[in-house]
Design an enzyme around this catalytic site. Structure first.
Site, PDB file in Angstrom:
ATOM      1  CD  GLU A  67      -2.593   1.540   2.481  1.00 28.13           C
ATOM      2  OE1 GLU A  67      -3.455   2.430   2.463  1.00 28.13           O
ATOM      3  OE2 GLU A  67      -2.237   0.951   3.525  1.00 28.13           O
ATOM      4  CD  GLU A  92       2.581   8.451   4.839  1.00 28.92           C
ATOM      5  OE1 GLU A  92       1.597   8.001   4.240  1.00 28.92           O
ATOM      6  OE2 GLU A  92       3.060   9.583   4.609  1.00 28.92           O
ATOM      7  CG  ASP A 141      -1.084  13.676  -0.803  1.00 31.32           C
ATOM      8  OD1 ASP A 141      -2.027  13.769  -0.001  1.00 31.32           O
ATOM      9  OD2 ASP A 141       0.066  13.352  -0.468  1.00 31.32           O
ATOM     10  CE  LYS A 145      -1.859  26.032  -7.591  1.00 28.19           C
ATOM     11  NZ  LYS A 145      -1.397  26.476  -6.273  1.00 28.19           N
ATOM     12  CG  ASP A 177     -11.717  12.544  -1.917  1.00 30.03           C
ATOM     13  OD1 ASP A 177     -10.551  12.100  -2.048  1.00 30.03           O
ATOM     14  OD2 ASP A 177     -11.952  13.748  -1.685  1.00 30.03           O
ATOM     15  CB  THR A 214      -8.267   4.539   4.032  1.00 29.70           C
ATOM     16  OG1 THR A 214      -8.933   5.725   3.590  1.00 29.70           O
ATOM     17  CG2 THR A 214      -8.100   3.564   2.871  1.00 29.70           C
ATOM     18  CD  GLU A 215      -6.257   5.562   9.016  1.00 32.08           C
ATOM     19  OE1 GLU A 215      -6.094   5.337   7.789  1.00 32.08           O
ATOM     20  OE2 GLU A 215      -5.647   4.923   9.901  1.00 32.08           O
ATOM     21  CE1 TYR A 216      -5.983  11.642   5.076  1.00 32.03           C
ATOM     22  CE2 TYR A 216      -7.029  12.992   3.404  1.00 32.03           C
ATOM     23  CZ  TYR A 216      -6.053  12.818   4.368  1.00 32.03           C
ATOM     24  OH  TYR A 216      -5.159  13.822   4.617  1.00 32.03           O
ATOM     25  CD  GLU A 217     -12.940   3.613   1.618  1.00 28.14           C
ATOM     26  OE1 GLU A 217     -11.810   3.146   1.869  1.00 28.14           O
ATOM     27  OE2 GLU A 217     -13.773   3.032   0.922  1.00 28.14           O
TER      28      GLU A 217
HETATM   29  N1  SAM Z   1      -4.152   6.372   2.463  1.00 23.97           N
HETATM   30  C1  SAM Z   1      -4.477   7.130   3.652  1.00 23.97           C
HETATM   31  C2  SAM Z   1      -5.979   7.227   3.809  1.00 23.97           C
HETATM   32  O1  SAM Z   1      -6.682   6.957   2.836  1.00 23.97           O
HETATM   33  O2  SAM Z   1      -6.431   7.555   4.911  1.00 23.97           O
HETATM   34  C3  SAM Z   1      -3.812   8.499   3.641  1.00 23.97           C
HETATM   35  C4  SAM Z   1      -4.254   9.432   2.543  1.00 23.97           C
HETATM   36  S1  SAM Z   1      -3.297  10.942   2.503  1.00 23.97           S
HETATM   37  C5  SAM Z   1      -4.284  12.011   1.567  1.00 23.97           C
HETATM   38  C6  SAM Z   1      -2.001  10.547   1.379  1.00 23.97           C
HETATM   39  C7  SAM Z   1      -0.766   9.982   2.065  1.00 23.97           C
HETATM   40  O3  SAM Z   1       0.162   9.546   1.071  1.00 23.97           O
HETATM   41  C8  SAM Z   1      -0.037  10.993   2.925  1.00 23.97           C
HETATM   42  O4  SAM Z   1       0.164  10.462   4.212  1.00 23.97           O
HETATM   43  C9  SAM Z   1       1.285  11.215   2.191  1.00 23.97           C
HETATM   44  O5  SAM Z   1       2.362  11.498   3.063  1.00 23.97           O
HETATM   45  C10 SAM Z   1       1.460   9.887   1.490  1.00 23.97           C
HETATM   46  N2  SAM Z   1       2.317   9.971   0.297  1.00 23.97           N
HETATM   47  C11 SAM Z   1       2.160  10.824  -0.746  1.00 23.97           C
HETATM   48  N3  SAM Z   1       3.135  10.650  -1.647  1.00 23.97           N
HETATM   49  C12 SAM Z   1       3.932   9.660  -1.162  1.00 23.97           C
HETATM   50  C13 SAM Z   1       5.122   9.044  -1.629  1.00 23.97           C
HETATM   51  N4  SAM Z   1       5.700   9.427  -2.784  1.00 23.97           N
HETATM   52  N5  SAM Z   1       5.677   8.062  -0.892  1.00 23.97           N
HETATM   53  C14 SAM Z   1       5.109   7.688   0.286  1.00 23.97           C
HETATM   54  N6  SAM Z   1       3.993   8.254   0.781  1.00 23.97           N
HETATM   55  C15 SAM Z   1       3.406   9.216   0.080  1.00 23.97           C
END
Ligand code: SAM
Length: 234
Positions: A67, A92, A141, A145, A177, A214-217
């Protein structure tokens, strides 16, 4: 953030040198030790497992899931508990999020769960070619942009690495989302020639007990936002 880095220094479920394990990830998942290999009996038990309830986690027990961008780690934690025969590696890069995930994994995690605290742009140095069965991208994320498009986890450079580390019949499942990220990703995988196996613009319209939230979900679902999901084959 200080506490997170301090915690990560000692965390048990954290793999500090992922590149040293390329090609040998399955031997890391053992139970109380991260260095012993699975016994023949364990391997046989895994081979004879017969879960049939998830398209992503069904036919071949012991598959390796990765993941990318796990955040606070809840998805892999729950999936590893739900599918004890499968192996999960959560990635992460953010210190605080990784610290929270690591603490959770040490306190509540099952033997089939590990964490990498690093940037996934190095992912093809951590896993050998064709070592990974399933990649999960959850609520990545969106980087709206154009100038930041390269940072999206479905940008070309990531797709090339996923293609390398996934098995020939390996799969990638994405949930988001964000409609724009979803559209962008559909085009990206299509241009790269990945067959689309499944797609939904409202995944939680039906119950999906086979797939953890997931937490965000959980947050978005509570707000009534639709969850987009797609699954591709390499
Ligand atoms: N997947 C989790 C959830 O759905 O609750 C977290 C979503 S959060 C919007 C996106 C996560 O991806 C962040 O914690 C960010 O640090 C991580 N992330 C983004 N780009 C990454 C990368 N290149 N390598 C590792 N983690 C990354």
């Amino acid at each position: 953030m200080g506490w997170a880095v301090e915690y990560l220094d000692e965390a048990e479920k954290l793999v500090r040198d992922p590149e040293a394990h390329a090609g040998q990830w399955k031997s890391l998942f053992t139970g109380d030790s991260q260095t012993d290999s699975l016994s023949t009996e364990d391997e046989q038990a895994a081979e004879t497992g017969n879960r049939t309830d998830s398209p992503l986690c069904s036919q071949v027990p012991g598959r390796l899931h990765v993941e990318v961008g796990t955040g606070k780690g809840g998805y892999s934690l729950q999936m590893a508990a739900l599918y004890p025969e499968e192996r999960f590696v959560a990635v992460e890069k953010n210190d605080s999020a990784a610290g929270i995930a690591a603490k959770k994994y040490d306190e509540e995690g099952t033997d089939n769960l590990l964490l990498i605290w690093n940037d996934a742009r190095f992912i093809d140095s951590w896993f050998a070619p064709e070592e990974v069965d399933v990649i999960h991208l959850n609520f990545s994320d969106p980087w709206p942009k154009n100038r930041n498009a390269k940072r999206r986890l479905s940008a070309d450079s990531f797709l090339r690495q996923y293609e390398k580390i996934l098995k020939p019949d390996g799969e990638l499942a994405m949930k988001t989302d964000n409609a724009r990220l979803f559209e962008y990703s559909l085009l990206q995988f299509s241009k790269a020639g990945w067959p689309l196996l499944d797609a939904s613009v409202d995944f939680r319209r039906e119950d999906h007990p086979e797939d953890a939230m997931t937490e965000y979900e959980s947050k978005f679902a509570a707000e009534g936002k639709p969850i987009y999901r797609a699954v591709w084959r390499r």
